[in-house]
Write a protein that holds these residues in place. Structure first.
Motif, mmCIF file in Angstrom:
data_model
loop_
_atom_site.group_PDB
_atom_site.id
_atom_site.type_symbol
_atom_site.label_atom_id
_atom_site.label_comp_id
_atom_site.label_asym_id
_atom_site.label_seq_id
_atom_site.Cartn_x
_atom_site.Cartn_y
_atom_site.Cartn_z
ATOM 1 N N ILE A 117 -11.457 -3.777 -2.331
ATOM 2 C CA ILE A 117 -11.657 -4.780 -1.279
ATOM 3 C C ILE A 117 -11.476 -6.183 -1.855
ATOM 4 O O ILE A 117 -10.865 -7.056 -1.225
ATOM 5 C CB ILE A 117 -13.025 -4.584 -0.600
ATOM 6 N N LEU A 118 -11.958 -6.406 -3.069
ATOM 7 C CA LEU A 118 -11.796 -7.709 -3.714
ATOM 8 C C LEU A 118 -10.324 -8.027 -3.958
ATOM 9 O O LEU A 118 -9.863 -9.149 -3.710
ATOM 10 C CB LEU A 118 -12.577 -7.732 -5.025
ATOM 11 N N LEU A 119 -9.566 -7.033 -4.411
ATOM 12 C CA LEU A 119 -8.134 -7.222 -4.638
ATOM 13 C C LEU A 119 -7.443 -7.620 -3.328
ATOM 14 O O LEU A 119 -6.640 -8.547 -3.289
ATOM 15 C CB LEU A 119 -7.525 -5.931 -5.190
ATOM 16 N N TRP A 120 -7.793 -6.930 -2.242
ATOM 17 C CA TRP A 120 -7.209 -7.235 -0.927
ATOM 18 C C TRP A 120 -7.617 -8.638 -0.468
ATOM 19 O O TRP A 120 -6.781 -9.415 0.006
ATOM 20 C CB TRP A 120 -7.650 -6.181 0.088
ATOM 21 N N ALA A 125 -1.328 -7.811 -4.486
ATOM 22 C CA ALA A 125 -0.756 -6.480 -4.290
ATOM 23 C C ALA A 125 -1.182 -5.592 -5.452
ATOM 24 O O ALA A 125 -1.280 -6.048 -6.593
ATOM 25 C CB ALA A 125 0.759 -6.573 -4.214
ATOM 26 N N LEU A 126 -1.422 -4.336 -5.145
ATOM 27 C CA LEU A 126 -1.816 -3.389 -6.182
ATOM 28 C C LEU A 126 -0.598 -3.050 -7.039
ATOM 29 O O LEU A 126 0.429 -2.599 -6.537
ATOM 30 C CB LEU A 126 -2.392 -2.130 -5.535
ATOM 31 N N GLY A 139 -2.117 9.521 -4.517
ATOM 32 C CA GLY A 139 -1.332 9.843 -3.333
ATOM 33 C C GLY A 139 -0.926 8.650 -2.504
ATOM 34 O O GLY A 139 -0.579 8.795 -1.337
ATOM 35 N N GLY A 140 -0.978 7.461 -3.054
ATOM 36 C CA GLY A 140 -0.557 6.260 -2.340
ATOM 37 C C GLY A 140 -1.698 5.528 -1.669
ATOM 38 O O GLY A 140 -2.661 6.120 -1.208
ATOM 39 N N PHE A 141 -1.573 4.205 -1.647
ATOM 40 C CA PHE A 141 -2.596 3.310 -1.085
ATOM 41 C C PHE A 141 -1.899 2.309 -0.182
ATOM 42 O O PHE A 141 -0.837 1.792 -0.515
ATOM 43 C CB PHE A 141 -3.314 2.583 -2.225
ATOM 44 N N THR A 142 -2.484 2.033 0.971
ATOM 45 C CA THR A 142 -1.900 1.061 1.888
ATOM 46 C C THR A 142 -2.996 0.340 2.682
ATOM 47 O O THR A 142 -4.123 0.827 2.780
ATOM 48 C CB THR A 142 -0.894 1.741 2.848
ATOM 49 N N ILE A 186 -7.913 1.382 -11.265
ATOM 50 C CA ILE A 186 -6.648 0.638 -11.336
ATOM 51 C C ILE A 186 -6.799 -0.752 -10.709
ATOM 52 O O ILE A 186 -6.211 -1.723 -11.188
ATOM 53 C CB ILE A 186 -5.475 1.431 -10.711
ATOM 54 N N CYS A 187 -7.623 -0.875 -9.681
ATOM 55 C CA CYS A 187 -7.874 -2.205 -9.093
ATOM 56 C C CYS A 187 -8.596 -3.099 -10.091
ATOM 57 O O CYS A 187 -8.285 -4.299 -10.192
ATOM 58 C CB CYS A 187 -8.695 -2.076 -7.817
#
Length: 195
Positions: A117-120, A125-126, A139-142, A186-187
């Protein structure tokens, strides 16, 4: 939306006939495991399990996962808006149903991972290039965009919905939890590199 309680099982045996005891026990143990994670925020978290194709076993509203017991579950039908056992759905249950309809997911966790949430919020962008194999593991993040909802769910297993939280969906609830753990890691690397 108004939920209708179509019928109420009269006994524990009736409930067990609709949601087999093994399914309930596995769900309860997975909830208790999830409840120990820092991104599962007490009464804000939600979880559900799709079984027998049309049935969804779900947490009650504002339920604490660590205290999960078999009496804390609601049984719902995927394509109907009523509770089979006279339990209200969690606050964001329509999101669960939308995800199940667009994917082959069998379990969904709604949680609130701080690093993601902090990254967003920072508008970053991740970046998976620092550890490329991680993207396949989650499996992907969006980030949710209404126009692309179906495609987003088909192509990813982590969906951040602003003002709601992060939906992690997978084959089972443990996998959904682990996807969030990897995402948080990873974030945190992304946030550390961005400073």
């Amino acid at each position: 939306m108004r939920w209708i309680n179509k019928f109420r099982p009269t006994s524990r045996g009736s409930f067990n006939a609709l949601a087999p005891r093994g399914v309930q026990e596995d769900f309860k143990l997975a909830l208790q495991y999830a409840g120990m994670k820092p991104f599962v925020l007490g009464p804000l978290a939600e979880a559900s399990l799709r079984y027998a194709d049309i049935y969804i076993l779900s947490t009650k509203p504002r339920m604490h996962f660590l205290k999960a017991d078999n009496d804390d579950f609601g049984i719902f039908l995927l394509n109907k808006d009523y509770s089979v056992n006279n339990v209200d759905p969690p606050a964001h249950f329509e999101w669960h149903k939308r995800i199940y309809r667009c994917s082959d997911a069998r379990a969904i966790l709604l949680c609130h991972p701080q690093q993601a949430i902090l990254l967003w919020q920072k508008g970053l962008a991740l970046d998976f290039s620092i550890f490329p194999s991680i993207e396949g593991e989650i499996g992907g993040f969006t980030i949710h965009q209404e126009a692309d909802f179906n495609a987003q769910v088909r192509e990813n297993r982590l969906l951040l919905v602003p003002d709601v939280g992060l939906f992690s969906f997978a084959e089972d609830l443990i996998q959904a939890v682990q996807q969030v753990e990897i995402l948080e890691w990873i974030c945190s690397l992304n946030l550390g590199l961005g400073q």
